[in-house]
Design an enzyme around this catalytic site. Structure first.
Site, PDB file in Angstrom:
ATOM      1  N   CYS A   1       2.334 -10.331  14.684  1.00 48.98           N
ATOM      2  CA  CYS A   1       3.726  -9.949  14.418  1.00 48.98           C
ATOM      3  C   CYS A   1       3.958  -8.612  15.113  1.00 48.98           C
ATOM      4  O   CYS A   1       3.057  -7.775  15.140  1.00 48.98           O
ATOM      5  CB  CYS A   1       3.892  -9.841  12.910  1.00 48.98           C
ATOM      6  SG  CYS A   1       4.909  -8.514  12.352  1.00 48.98           S
TER       7      CYS A   1
ATOM      8  N   GLU B   1      -5.761 -10.524   4.272  1.00 49.02           N
ATOM      9  CA  GLU B   1      -4.989 -11.493   5.071  1.00 49.02           C
ATOM     10  C   GLU B   1      -5.926 -12.441   5.821  1.00 49.02           C
ATOM     11  O   GLU B   1      -5.680 -13.655   5.882  1.00 49.02           O
ATOM     12  CB  GLU B   1      -4.078 -10.765   6.064  1.00 49.02           C
ATOM     13  CG  GLU B   1      -3.206 -11.756   6.823  1.00 49.02           C
ATOM     14  CD  GLU B   1      -2.468 -11.152   8.008  1.00 49.02           C
ATOM     15  OE1 GLU B   1      -1.946 -10.028   7.891  1.00 49.02           O
ATOM     16  OE2 GLU B   1      -2.434 -11.813   9.053  1.00 49.02           O
TER      17      GLU B   1
ATOM     18  N   SER C   1       4.877   0.107   5.213  1.00 52.01           N
ATOM     19  CA  SER C   1       4.972  -0.026   3.757  1.00 52.01           C
ATOM     20  C   SER C   1       5.630   1.198   3.120  1.00 52.01           C
ATOM     21  O   SER C   1       5.503   1.411   1.913  1.00 52.01           O
ATOM     22  CB  SER C   1       3.568  -0.240   3.179  1.00 52.01           C
ATOM     23  OG  SER C   1       2.678   0.721   3.701  1.00 52.01           O
TER      24      SER C   1
ATOM     25  N   HIS D   1     -10.491  -8.091   5.444  1.00 56.04           N
ATOM     26  CA  HIS D   1      -9.077  -7.882   5.100  1.00 56.04           C
ATOM     27  C   HIS D   1      -8.549  -9.091   4.318  1.00 56.04           C
ATOM     28  O   HIS D   1      -8.819 -10.238   4.693  1.00 56.04           O
ATOM     29  CB  HIS D   1      -8.254  -7.677   6.384  1.00 56.04           C
ATOM     30  CG  HIS D   1      -6.890  -7.139   6.104  1.00 56.04           C
ATOM     31  ND1 HIS D   1      -5.877  -7.925   5.593  1.00 56.04           N
ATOM     32  CD2 HIS D   1      -6.370  -5.896   6.233  1.00 56.04           C
ATOM     33  CE1 HIS D   1      -4.795  -7.181   5.431  1.00 56.04           C
ATOM     34  NE2 HIS D   1      -5.073  -5.946   5.814  1.00 56.04           N
TER      35      HIS D   1
ATOM     36  N   HIS E   1       0.712 -10.035   2.274  1.00 59.18           N
ATOM     37  CA  HIS E   1      -0.355 -10.473   3.188  1.00 59.18           C
ATOM     38  C   HIS E   1      -1.148 -11.676   2.664  1.00 59.18           C
ATOM     39  O   HIS E   1      -2.160 -12.057   3.250  1.00 59.18           O
ATOM     40  CB  HIS E   1      -1.260  -9.326   3.650  1.00 59.18           C
ATOM     41  CG  HIS E   1      -1.889  -8.547   2.559  1.00 59.18           C
ATOM     42  ND1 HIS E   1      -2.033  -7.194   2.616  1.00 59.18           N
ATOM     43  CD2 HIS E   1      -2.403  -8.935   1.402  1.00 59.18           C
ATOM     44  CE1 HIS E   1      -2.620  -6.786   1.518  1.00 59.18           C
ATOM     45  NE2 HIS E   1      -2.855  -7.814   0.762  1.00 59.18           N
TER      46      HIS E   1
ATOM     47  N   ASN F   1      -1.923   0.849   8.159  1.00 58.97           N
ATOM     48  CA  ASN F   1      -1.035   0.974   9.316  1.00 58.97           C
ATOM     49  C   ASN F   1      -0.452   2.385   9.415  1.00 58.97           C
ATOM     50  O   ASN F   1      -0.222   2.892  10.505  1.00 58.97           O
ATOM     51  CB  ASN F   1       0.033  -0.138   9.328  1.00 58.97           C
ATOM     52  CG  ASN F   1       1.172   0.116   8.378  1.00 58.97           C
ATOM     53  OD1 ASN F   1       2.085   0.853   8.703  1.00 58.97           O
ATOM     54  ND2 ASN F   1       1.129  -0.467   7.190  1.00 58.97           N
TER      55      ASN F   1
ATOM     56  N   HIS G   1       0.840  -1.194   0.000  1.00 59.21           N
ATOM     57  CA  HIS G   1       0.000   0.000   0.000  1.00 59.21           C
ATOM     58  C   HIS G   1       0.877   1.247   0.000  1.00 59.21           C
ATOM     59  O   HIS G   1       0.901   1.996   0.970  1.00 59.21           O
ATOM     60  CB  HIS G   1      -0.941  -0.016   1.205  1.00 59.21           C
ATOM     61  CG  HIS G   1      -2.048  -0.997   1.044  1.00 59.21           C
ATOM     62  ND1 HIS G   1      -2.602  -1.681   2.086  1.00 59.21           N
ATOM     63  CD2 HIS G   1      -2.698  -1.427  -0.062  1.00 59.21           C
ATOM     64  CE1 HIS G   1      -3.548  -2.487   1.633  1.00 59.21           C
ATOM     65  NE2 HIS G   1      -3.612  -2.359   0.328  1.00 59.21           N
TER      66      HIS G   1
HETATM   67  S1  SF4 Z   1       6.524  -8.430   9.064  1.00 61.66           S
HETATM   68 FE1  SF4 Z   1       4.549  -8.323  10.120  1.00 61.66          FE
HETATM   69  S2  SF4 Z   1       3.578  -6.423   9.415  1.00 61.66           S
HETATM   70 FE2  SF4 Z   1       5.241  -6.929   7.988  1.00 61.66          FE
HETATM   71  S3  SF4 Z   1       4.253  -8.094   6.357  1.00 61.66           S
HETATM   72 FE3  SF4 Z   1       5.024  -9.577   7.847  1.00 61.66          FE
HETATM   73  S4  SF4 Z   1       3.309  -9.931   9.201  1.00 61.66           S
HETATM   74 FE4  SF4 Z   1       2.833  -8.092   8.082  1.00 61.66          FE
END
Ligand code: SF4
Length: 279
Positions: free
Chosen positions: A189, A125, A261, A123, A73, A219, A40
């Site tokens: 994460c 993901e 991103s 979403h 994702h 984000n 994004h």
């Molecule tokens: S490191 Fe975390 S925030 Fe980044 S793409 Fe992977 S899961 Fe998503």
């Protein structure tokens, strides 16, 4: 003017890996497409477009000789199946943390639990995680939805990788009273929480906060909202071109953060701009 940069800002591991994979793939093959925008961030997507990397929205949109890069994702199992039917060359840039969430959700479902996924229903993901579950599953987007779940024998809890850990723990507590056996697998994460925590620390000690990243990046927008609550003089920008010299007073402290991103070069450009302004 003093310039401060948040301890954790910009590309996370998964996004950096995905962008590098697109770069490598575009040097190796012609006819490369990403399945949806790779991240994004409009500036990165435009850069790739200039170097000949296209964006497709469906495996049907490409030819058999094309190469398709899967986003960080992830995609649904049905989309993987479509890609393999088309026999296109696939480069999978799904973040390993997202893969882990997909695998855990499937394994827990295979063991007989009703899998509860804490995440946003629409979403991509979350859609990808649940697509790998071959048994019963439920998606809860907040604590209230968890409170409304029915009693059952076995629940297993996993999460969309970018969810909030505190809410995850609260949902786990709620589910303990809603089943005989609960398996908790925290698949969050910490890239998002680290960026948010360091943005909060920084926003408390500066006069102006600049948050860099795509206006379409969830984000980054969340980082901006958090900063704005603490430091009312906050700006969400995509590039330095959106900054006006007049807003900077030479005696002010300026804080910079960037979404997961946002590429480093956009942050560097803002720093250079601020150094020029403060001369
Ligand atoms: S490191 Fe975390 S925030 Fe980044 S793409 Fe992977 S899961 Fe998503």
């Amino acid at each position: 003017m003093e310039i401060f940069i948040a301890d954790h800002a910009g590309f996370c591991f998964g996004v950096e890996r995905a962008v590098s994979l697109v770069e490598e793939t575009s040097h190796k093959y012609s006819g490369v497409f990403t399945l949806g925008p790779i991240i994004h961030n409009p500036q990165i997507v435009s850069r790739f477009a200039e170097s000949g990397v296209g964006v497709c929205n469906d495996p049907e949109d490409v030819n058999d000789e094309n190469t398709v890069v899967v986003r960080s994702h992830g995609i649904t199992k049905a989309t993987y199946d479509k890609l393999s039917e088309r026999k296109v060359n696939v480069v999978d840039a799904t973040c390993p943390f997202v893969k882990k969430a997909q695998n855990r959700a499937k394994e827990l479902g295979d063991k007989g639990a009703t899998v509860v996924v804490f995440g946003e229903k629409d979403h991509p993901e979350v859609k990808s995680i649940v697509s790998f579950i071959d048994s019963e599953f439920l998606i809860v987007s907040d604590i209230t939805e968890a409170e409304n779940l029915p009693y059952t024998e076995n629940y297993a809890l996993v999460a969309q990788t970018t969810q909030n850990s505190e809410s995850f723990d609260k949902i786990a507590e709620i589910l303990k009273n809603k089943c005989d056996n609960l398996t908790i697998n925290n698949t969050i994460c910490n890239a998002t929480s680290l960026r948010q925590a360091s943005a909060i620390d920084l926003a408390k000690k500066v006069d102006i906060m600049i948050v860099i990243g795509g206006k379409n990046s969830g984000n980054t927008t969340r980082l901006y909202e958090i900063c704005k609550e603490i430091c009312s003089d906050a700006y969400h920008i995509e590039t330095k071109d959106e900054l006006k010299k007049e807003i900077f007073d030479s005696s002010r402290k300026v804080g910079i953060t960037a979404g997961a991103s946002t590429p480093g070069y956009l942050v560097e450009e803002v720093i250079e701009f601020l150094k020029e302004v403060s001369k």
